[in-house]
Design a protein around this motif. Structure first.
Motif, PDB file in Angstrom:
ATOM      1  N   ILE A  99      63.866  41.908  24.356  1.00 30.37           N
ATOM      2  CA  ILE A  99      62.430  41.976  24.654  1.00 30.37           C
ATOM      3  C   ILE A  99      61.590  41.175  23.663  1.00 30.37           C
ATOM      4  N   GLY A 100      62.201  40.739  22.560  1.00 30.54           N
ATOM      5  CA  GLY A 100      61.481  39.923  21.583  1.00 30.54           C
ATOM      6  C   GLY A 100      60.494  40.695  20.729  1.00 30.54           C
ATOM      7  N   ARG A 101      60.611  42.001  20.705  1.00 35.85           N
ATOM      8  CA  ARG A 101      59.735  42.867  19.904  1.00 35.85           C
ATOM      9  C   ARG A 101      60.606  43.773  19.041  1.00 35.85           C
ATOM     10  N   SER A 102      60.102  44.083  17.864  1.00 36.04           N
ATOM     11  CA  SER A 102      60.828  45.017  17.016  1.00 36.04           C
ATOM     12  C   SER A 102      59.961  46.235  16.755  1.00 36.04           C
ATOM     13  N   SER A 103      60.169  46.859  15.620  1.00 39.87           N
ATOM     14  CA  SER A 103      59.486  48.101  15.288  1.00 39.87           C
ATOM     15  C   SER A 103      58.898  48.014  13.886  1.00 39.87           C
ATOM     16  N   PRO A 104      57.797  48.716  13.646  1.00 39.53           N
ATOM     17  CA  PRO A 104      57.275  48.781  12.282  1.00 39.53           C
ATOM     18  C   PRO A 104      58.240  49.504  11.339  1.00 39.53           C
ATOM     19  N   MET A 106      61.099  48.576  10.716  1.00 39.58           N
ATOM     20  CA  MET A 106      61.975  47.547  10.139  1.00 39.58           C
ATOM     21  C   MET A 106      61.147  46.513   9.370  1.00 39.58           C
ATOM     22  N   PRO A 107      60.383  46.923   8.366  1.00 42.51           N
ATOM     23  CA  PRO A 107      59.445  45.999   7.718  1.00 42.51           C
ATOM     24  C   PRO A 107      60.100  44.797   7.047  1.00 42.51           C
ATOM     25  N   THR A 108      61.227  44.993   6.395  1.00 41.14           N
ATOM     26  CA  THR A 108      61.870  43.872   5.699  1.00 41.14           C
ATOM     27  C   THR A 108      62.394  42.847   6.691  1.00 41.14           C
ATOM     28  N   LEU A 109      63.036  43.323   7.748  1.00 38.65           N
ATOM     29  CA  LEU A 109      63.551  42.422   8.779  1.00 38.65           C
ATOM     30  C   LEU A 109      62.408  41.672   9.448  1.00 38.65           C
ATOM     31  N   ASN A 110      61.318  42.391   9.749  1.00 37.51           N
ATOM     32  CA  ASN A 110      60.165  41.762  10.384  1.00 37.51           C
ATOM     33  C   ASN A 110      59.527  40.711   9.490  1.00 37.51           C
ATOM     34  N   GLU A 111      59.517  40.968   8.190  1.00 39.03           N
ATOM     35  CA  GLU A 111      58.910  40.017   7.257  1.00 39.03           C
ATOM     36  C   GLU A 111      59.737  38.742   7.145  1.00 39.03           C
ATOM     37  N   LYS A 112      61.049  38.902   7.047  1.00 42.15           N
ATOM     38  CA  LYS A 112      61.938  37.738   6.878  1.00 42.15           C
ATOM     39  C   LYS A 112      62.184  36.985   8.184  1.00 42.15           C
ATOM     40  N   PHE A 113      62.226  37.729   9.282  1.00 40.56           N
ATOM     41  CA  PHE A 113      62.513  37.145  10.597  1.00 40.56           C
ATOM     42  C   PHE A 113      61.543  37.725  11.623  1.00 40.56           C
ATOM     43  N   PRO A 114      60.306  37.282  11.645  1.00 43.96           N
ATOM     44  CA  PRO A 114      59.309  37.871  12.551  1.00 43.96           C
ATOM     45  C   PRO A 114      59.700  37.706  14.027  1.00 43.96           C
ATOM     46  N   PRO A 115      59.652  38.797  14.779  1.00 45.71           N
ATOM     47  CA  PRO A 115      59.954  38.690  16.204  1.00 45.71           C
ATOM     48  C   PRO A 115      58.829  37.957  16.929  1.00 45.71           C
ATOM     49  N   PRO A 116      59.158  37.181  17.944  1.00 43.92           N
ATOM     50  CA  PRO A 116      58.150  36.344  18.593  1.00 43.92           C
ATOM     51  C   PRO A 116      57.038  37.099  19.304  1.00 43.92           C
ATOM     52  N   LEU A 117      57.326  38.313  19.779  1.00 42.19           N
ATOM     53  CA  LEU A 117      56.323  39.029  20.559  1.00 42.19           C
ATOM     54  C   LEU A 117      55.744  40.248  19.840  1.00 42.19           C
ATOM     55  N   GLY A 118      56.004  40.359  18.553  1.00 41.77           N
ATOM     56  CA  GLY A 118      55.384  41.427  17.770  1.00 41.77           C
ATOM     57  C   GLY A 118      56.335  42.509  17.311  1.00 41.77           C
ATOM     58  N   THR A 119      55.748  43.451  16.600  1.00 45.08           N
ATOM     59  CA  THR A 119      56.531  44.528  15.991  1.00 45.08           C
ATOM     60  C   THR A 119      56.073  45.900  16.480  1.00 45.08           C
ATOM     61  N   ASP A 120      55.688  45.974  17.727  1.00 42.50           N
ATOM     62  CA  ASP A 120      55.083  47.209  18.220  1.00 42.50           C
ATOM     63  C   ASP A 120      55.821  47.844  19.401  1.00 42.50           C
TER      64      ASP A 120
END
Length: 152
Positions: A99-104, A106-120
């Motif tokens: 889906i191209g979205r992650s979760s808040p 996973m802050p470290t993963l999101n910071e290093k590898f931002p998902p294209p459609l957001g973290t929500d």
């Protein structure tokens, strides 16, 4: 000398071993998914790592069943929480990848590898919360069952 295992313990040991090896296999197969096939390849990497690591955890825990002293209902709860916890962890990464979205969560993963459609993603967050709760319950039941057992 060890005490004889109950029929339920032997059945759950077999299923835990089978599902653990299946989970390791799923994790390895997920590693073959090419980056272009998903929205966020880092989710595939996460799923690959989590499924294989949690599958190994499940295989190890299968060998602890005979050492635990739990009533049948607690042993069944142990099995269910172990399954839900280990499978939902890798599933969160797999869902996030597609889906191209992650979760808040996973802050470290999101910071290093931002998902294209957001973290929500509520789905990814829900799977991670399910994982955390059920893994902790399985670990606590394991500890309780091991503490209750008496060496022969």
């Amino acid at each position: 000398m060890t005490r004889p295992a109950t029929r339920l313990q032997m059945q759950l040991k077999r299923w835990t071993l089978l599902l653990g090896v299946l989970q390791i296999s799923v994790g390895c197969l997920i590693g073959f998914i090419p980056p272009a096939a998903v929205e966020w390849f880092r989710g595939i990497v996460m799923a690959h790592i989590e499924f294989t690591a949690n599958g190994v955890l499940m295989v190890v825990f299968a060998f602890l069943i005979k050492e635990m002293t739990l009533k049948p209902i607690a042993l069944r709860c142990w099995f269910v929480t172990l399954q839900l916890g280990t499978w939902s962890n890798g599933a969160a990464g797999l869902v996030a990848a597609f889906i191209g979205r992650s979760s808040p969560l996973m802050p470290t993963l999101n910071e290093k590898f931002p998902p294209p459609l957001g973290t929500d993603s509520l789905l990814v967050s829900g799977l991670l919360q399910l994982c955390g709760l059920t893994i902790i319950l399985a670990l606590l039941l394991t500890l309780y069952g091991l503490l209750r057992s008496r060496p022969i």
